[in-house]
Design an enzyme around this catalytic site. Structure first.
Site: not given
Length: 312
Positions: A23, A44, A245, A279
């Site tokens: 691991v 170890k 909305d 825009k």
């Protein structure tokens, strides 16, 4: 969402790993690749870890763990042994010093968890189920690995090399983002094999008369975000401003670009003037409207409507 996704800079920062087994091998490999200064505590080591230690890539403290080995300098602590009692002691010692700790495969004793990672150089994709279903996540990773081009790392490196140059051509962040969106959609960029091809495409595009256009797209929402058309998803990812909305399910709003400005409205008449102004500023706008609403009364010339897919 239980865990906040975060990429942590570990370059030249000290990390403690308690344990020297299989691991620990998996964790240490990733930590070293991230540039961390890893200290291993174990009587170890597995051959891989021993090799890392002998080559100077990590420090090995060859002994059993004791509380005095926990130092405030560590930014992360990993407990990877097969002894739960020892792992919990490591957790307790780390918490006393306010250090982030992960007890592997023991989620209640984890301040953080590690996701499944797809690595393409500078580009990293992290996937997690919060520890609930590793097998599910593995399947998702396999699907993403299959569709993510191998030249993704090359594209990221090229874009990084142009960070200074692009600022000479485009003053605002918005203009630079729109340029890169166009660049990465270029067929020759998508299929590139080397930096020379990328440079040619870059110079050709940056030398052209680019004019970034505005847009306003009205997208219907219902109950199921999975019924959104692919075109709608693409436009949602490009939008700078999103109006939705108050009845719109969050699942739809959550699919828009993360840094888009999100504005909730109660009535469409509230935002009609804001849309016009947006825009004029050359913004790309998305408006979520309820299916079968009377939104068409507010549509302006050039606006697009995308209807939600309907079940047969």
């Amino acid at each position: 969402m239980r865990y906040f996704p975060l990429f942590m800079d570990l370059l030249d920062r000290p990390v403690l790993v308690v344990g020297g087994g299989e691991v620990a091998c998996r964790k240490v490999e990733t930590l070293i690749r991230a540039g961390a200064r890893v200290t291993l505590v174990s009587p170890k080591l597995e051959p891989y870890l021993l090799e890392m230690s002998q080559s100077g890539k990590c420090i090995w403290v060859q002994r059993f763990y004791q509380p005095e080995l926990m130092k405030r300098e560590f930014v992360q602590v990993w407990a990877t042994t097969d002894n739960p009692e020892l792992n919990h002691q490591v957790h307790k010692d780390a918490k006393k010093m306010g250090i982030l700790v992960n007890v592997v495969d023991d989620t209640p004793y984890c301040d953080f968890i590690t996701p499944s990672i797809i690595n393409r150089g500078r580009v990293q994709i992290a996937i997690s189920s919060g520890g609930a279903s590793p097998v599910l996540i593995r399947g998702i990773r396999e699907k993403l690995e299959a569709i993510l081009p191998m030249n993704t790392a090359q594209l990221a490196d090229f874009a990084a090399s142009k960070r200074g140059d692009i600022k000479k051509h485009f003053v605002t962040v918005d203009e630079r983002r729109k340029f890169w969106e166009l660049f990465f959609k270029e067929p020759k960029v998508i299929e590139c094999k080397n930096n020379q091809e990328l440079e040619q495409a870059y110079q050709r595009l940056i030398g052209s008369e680019l004019e970034f256009s505005d847009s306003c797209t009205w997208i219907e929402f219902g109950d199921d975000p999975e019924l959104l058309p692919i075109k709608a998803l693409r436009i949602m990812q490009e939008a700078e401003v999103v109006y939705y909305d108050k009845r719109c399910p969050f699942g739809f709003v959550d699919l828009v670009r993360r840094d888009a400005e999100r504005i909730v409205y109660q009535d469409l008449t509230e935002i009609s003037q804001q849309i016009i102004v947006g825009k004029e500023k050359k913004q790309r706008i998305v408006v979520f409207v309820e299916r079968d609403s009377s939104s068409h009364l507010l549509l302006k010339e050039g606006d697009e409507v995308i209807e939600l897919a309907r079940l047969k």
